[in-house]
Motif scaffolding. Structure first.
Motif, PDB file in Angstrom:
ATOM      1  N   GLN A   1       0.847  -1.192   0.000  1.00 28.21           N
ATOM      2  CA  GLN A   1       0.000   0.000   0.000  1.00 28.21           C
ATOM      3  C   GLN A   1       0.881   1.240   0.000  1.00 28.21           C
ATOM      4  OE1 GLN A   1      -2.887   0.079   3.127  1.00 28.21           O
ATOM      5  NE2 GLN A   1      -3.648   2.110   2.592  1.00 28.21           N
ATOM      6  N   VAL A   2       0.562   2.170  -0.887  1.00 27.73           N
ATOM      7  CA  VAL A   2       1.360   3.390  -1.006  1.00 27.73           C
ATOM      8  C   VAL A   2       0.962   4.378   0.077  1.00 27.73           C
ATOM      9  CG1 VAL A   2       1.848   5.385  -2.445  1.00 27.73           C
ATOM     10  CG2 VAL A   2       1.691   3.107  -3.480  1.00 27.73           C
ATOM     11  N   GLN A   3       1.959   4.968   0.683  1.00 25.06           N
ATOM     12  CA  GLN A   3       1.731   6.039   1.652  1.00 25.06           C
ATOM     13  C   GLN A   3       2.641   7.212   1.316  1.00 25.06           C
ATOM     14  OE1 GLN A   3       2.216   4.181   5.582  1.00 25.06           O
ATOM     15  NE2 GLN A   3       0.000   4.395   5.866  1.00 25.06           N
ATOM     16  N   LEU A   4       2.100   8.409   1.479  1.00 24.77           N
ATOM     17  CA  LEU A   4       2.877   9.620   1.260  1.00 24.77           C
ATOM     18  C   LEU A   4       2.957  10.373   2.580  1.00 24.77           C
ATOM     19  CD1 LEU A   4       1.879   8.860  -1.647  1.00 24.77           C
ATOM     20  CD2 LEU A   4       1.907  11.307  -2.125  1.00 24.77           C
ATOM     21  N   VAL A   5       4.142  10.805   2.924  1.00 18.15           N
ATOM     22  CA  VAL A   5       4.339  11.544   4.169  1.00 18.15           C
ATOM     23  C   VAL A   5       5.041  12.855   3.854  1.00 18.15           C
ATOM     24  CG1 VAL A   5       5.417  11.551   6.444  1.00 18.15           C
ATOM     25  CG2 VAL A   5       4.471   9.415   5.506  1.00 18.15           C
ATOM     26  N   GLU A   6       4.364  13.943   4.208  1.00 17.36           N
ATOM     27  CA  GLU A   6       4.944  15.267   3.999  1.00 17.36           C
ATOM     28  C   GLU A   6       5.660  15.736   5.267  1.00 17.36           C
ATOM     29  OE1 GLU A   6       0.764  15.670   1.895  1.00 17.36           O
ATOM     30  OE2 GLU A   6       1.472  14.964   3.859  1.00 17.36           O
ATOM     31  N   SER A   7       6.647  16.582   5.077  1.00 13.59           N
ATOM     32  CA  SER A   7       7.335  17.206   6.198  1.00 13.59           C
ATOM     33  C   SER A   7       7.852  18.569   5.773  1.00 13.59           C
ATOM     34  CB  SER A   7       8.497  16.329   6.688  1.00 13.59           C
ATOM     35  OG  SER A   7       9.451  16.161   5.668  1.00 13.59           O
ATOM     36  N   GLY A   8       8.165  19.385   6.762  1.00 18.11           N
ATOM     37  CA  GLY A   8       8.797  20.670   6.473  1.00 18.11           C
ATOM     38  C   GLY A   8       7.896  21.870   6.550  1.00 18.11           C
ATOM     39  N   GLY A   9       6.626  21.676   6.818  1.00 14.57           N
ATOM     40  CA  GLY A   9       5.751  22.834   6.939  1.00 14.57           C
ATOM     41  C   GLY A   9       6.074  23.632   8.192  1.00 14.57           C
ATOM     42  N   GLY A  10       5.436  24.770   8.326  1.00 12.08           N
ATOM     43  CA  GLY A  10       5.660  25.598   9.493  1.00 12.08           C
ATOM     44  C   GLY A  10       5.326  27.040   9.202  1.00 12.08           C
ATOM     45  N   SER A  11       5.964  27.922   9.928  1.00 10.90           N
ATOM     46  CA  SER A  11       5.699  29.354   9.799  1.00 10.90           C
ATOM     47  C   SER A  11       6.906  30.080   9.248  1.00 10.90           C
ATOM     48  CB  SER A  11       5.322  29.946  11.163  1.00 10.90           C
ATOM     49  OG  SER A  11       4.147  29.349  11.666  1.00 10.90           O
ATOM     50  N   ALA A  12       6.639  31.131   8.516  1.00 14.61           N
ATOM     51  CA  ALA A  12       7.700  31.967   7.975  1.00 14.61           C
ATOM     52  C   ALA A  12       7.175  33.394   7.841  1.00 14.61           C
ATOM     53  CB  ALA A  12       8.166  31.446   6.623  1.00 14.61           C
ATOM     54  N   GLN A  13       8.087  34.311   7.824  1.00  8.89           N
ATOM     55  CA  GLN A  13       7.719  35.705   7.585  1.00  8.89           C
ATOM     56  C   GLN A  13       7.669  35.971   6.084  1.00  8.89           C
ATOM     57  OE1 GLN A  13      10.543  38.120   9.738  1.00  8.89           O
ATOM     58  NE2 GLN A  13       9.382  37.933  11.648  1.00  8.89           N
ATOM     59  N   PRO A  14       6.923  36.973   5.676  1.00 12.14           N
ATOM     60  CA  PRO A  14       6.941  37.342   4.254  1.00 12.14           C
ATOM     61  C   PRO A  14       8.365  37.565   3.774  1.00 12.14           C
ATOM     62  CG  PRO A  14       5.195  38.507   5.389  1.00 12.14           C
ATOM     63  CD  PRO A  14       5.992  37.803   6.458  1.00 12.14           C
ATOM     64  N   GLY A  15       8.659  37.009   2.617  1.00 12.12           N
ATOM     65  CA  GLY A  15      10.006  37.090   2.093  1.00 12.12           C
ATOM     66  C   GLY A  15      10.899  35.941   2.526  1.00 12.12           C
ATOM     67  N   GLY A  16      10.416  35.131   3.439  1.00 11.13           N
ATOM     68  CA  GLY A  16      11.199  34.010   3.940  1.00 11.13           C
ATOM     69  C   GLY A  16      11.081  32.775   3.071  1.00 11.13           C
ATOM     70  N   SER A  17      11.667  31.689   3.565  1.00 11.86           N
ATOM     71  CA  SER A  17      11.718  30.441   2.801  1.00 11.86           C
ATOM     72  C   SER A  17      11.333  29.261   3.670  1.00 11.86           C
ATOM     73  CB  SER A  17      13.130  30.206   2.256  1.00 11.86           C
ATOM     74  OG  SER A  17      13.531  31.230   1.380  1.00 11.86           O
ATOM     75  N   LEU A  18      10.764  28.267   3.023  1.00 13.72           N
ATOM     76  CA  LEU A  18      10.493  26.973   3.633  1.00 13.72           C
ATOM     77  C   LEU A  18      10.732  25.904   2.582  1.00 13.72           C
ATOM     78  CD1 LEU A  18       7.155  27.594   5.613  1.00 13.72           C
ATOM     79  CD2 LEU A  18       9.390  27.101   6.604  1.00 13.72           C
ATOM     80  N   ARG A  19      11.033  24.718   3.062  1.00 26.27           N
ATOM     81  CA  ARG A  19      11.246  23.580   2.157  1.00 26.27           C
ATOM     82  C   ARG A  19      10.372  22.431   2.606  1.00 26.27           C
ATOM     83  NH1 ARG A  19      15.364  21.534  -1.234  1.00 26.27           N
ATOM     84  NH2 ARG A  19      15.581  19.255  -1.177  1.00 26.27           N
ATOM     85  N   LEU A  20       9.554  21.941   1.698  1.00 24.38           N
ATOM     86  CA  LEU A  20       8.692  20.801   1.975  1.00 24.38           C
ATOM     87  C   LEU A  20       9.274  19.557   1.324  1.00 24.38           C
ATOM     88  CD1 LEU A  20       5.160  22.350   1.268  1.00 24.38           C
ATOM     89  CD2 LEU A  20       6.491  22.398   3.385  1.00 24.38           C
ATOM     90  N   SER A  21       9.103  18.428   1.989  1.00 26.24           N
ATOM     91  CA  SER A  21       9.523  17.147   1.432  1.00 26.24           C
ATOM     92  C   SER A  21       8.372  16.165   1.482  1.00 26.24           C
ATOM     93  CB  SER A  21      10.719  16.588   2.212  1.00 26.24           C
ATOM     94  OG  SER A  21      11.870  17.369   2.021  1.00 26.24           O
ATOM     95  N   CYS A  22       8.361  15.261   0.535  1.00 23.79           N
ATOM     96  CA  CYS A  22       7.331  14.222   0.472  1.00 23.79           C
ATOM     97  C   CYS A  22       8.010  12.904   0.148  1.00 23.79           C
ATOM     98  CB  CYS A  22       6.297  14.560  -0.592  1.00 23.79           C
ATOM     99  SG  CYS A  22       5.058  13.265  -0.858  1.00 23.79           S
ATOM    100  N   SER A  23       7.809  11.937   1.029  1.00 19.77           N
ATOM    101  CA  SER A  23       8.391  10.621   0.828  1.00 19.77           C
ATOM    102  C   SER A  23       7.299   9.606   0.538  1.00 19.77           C
ATOM    103  CB  SER A  23       9.173  10.196   2.078  1.00 19.77           C
ATOM    104  OG  SER A  23      10.264  11.068   2.305  1.00 19.77           O
ATOM    105  N   VAL A  24       7.577   8.714  -0.390  1.00 19.05           N
ATOM    106  CA  VAL A  24       6.619   7.690  -0.810  1.00 19.05           C
ATOM    107  C   VAL A  24       7.105   6.328  -0.353  1.00 19.05           C
ATOM    108  CG1 VAL A  24       5.370   6.697  -2.751  1.00 19.05           C
ATOM    109  CG2 VAL A  24       6.155   9.066  -2.859  1.00 19.05           C
ATOM    110  N   SER A  25       6.229   5.578   0.305  1.00 19.56           N
ATOM    111  CA  SER A  25       6.536   4.207   0.670  1.00 19.56           C
ATOM    112  C   SER A  25       5.601   3.276  -0.089  1.00 19.56           C
ATOM    113  CB  SER A  25       6.394   4.004   2.181  1.00 19.56           C
ATOM    114  OG  SER A  25       5.049   4.238   2.583  1.00 19.56           O
ATOM    115  N   GLY A  26       6.000   2.022  -0.211  1.00 21.63           N
ATOM    116  CA  GLY A  26       5.200   1.070  -0.967  1.00 21.63           C
ATOM    117  C   GLY A  26       5.681   0.973  -2.405  1.00 21.63           C
TER     118      GLY A  26
END
Length: 114
Positions: A1-26
């Motif tokens: 069974q395929v599962q997707l797990v996201e990580s890296g969300g959160g808070s940032a100020q305008p002009g800032g940066s964030l990086r999201l990741s998604c890993s797939v299992s199965g």
């Protein structure tokens, strides 16, 4: 069974940066593309960016030049978000497209505020 797990969300100020990741299992035998979608309160879920297994990318006009989607490896994609704006605030979902089905992650919150 395929599962997707996201990580890296959160808070940032305008002009800032964030990086999201998604890993797939199965099994990823028939995987064809992966993408990031987002949904803000009271709005429909919308495509942010997608990438095929061949590396072709597609971006929403609102994020072109600021966001970059990449395949880190065969089971992981990332979304680098720079110059964030308050209107980027939403729950971000990872999606995997297979030949005969699609799978979604549970979502990760991104909040951009000063």
């Amino acid at each position: 069974q395929v599962q997707l797990v996201e990580s890296g969300g959160g808070s940032a100020q305008p002009g800032g940066s964030l990086r999201l990741s998604c890993s797939v299992s199965g099994s990823i035998f028939s995987l064809r593309a992966m993408g990031w979608y987002r949904q803000a309160p009271g709005k429909q879920r919308e495509l942010v960016a997608s990438i095929t297994i061949g590396g072709m990318t597609n971006y929403a006009d609102s994020v072109k030049g600021r966001f970059t989607i990449a395949r880190d490896n065969t089971r992981q994609v990332s979304l680098q978000m720079n110059n964030l704006k308050p209107e980027d605030s939403a729950v971000y979902y990872c999606k995997a497209n297979f030949i005969a089905r699609e799978s979604w992650g549970q979502g990760t919150q991104v909040t951009v505020s000063s």
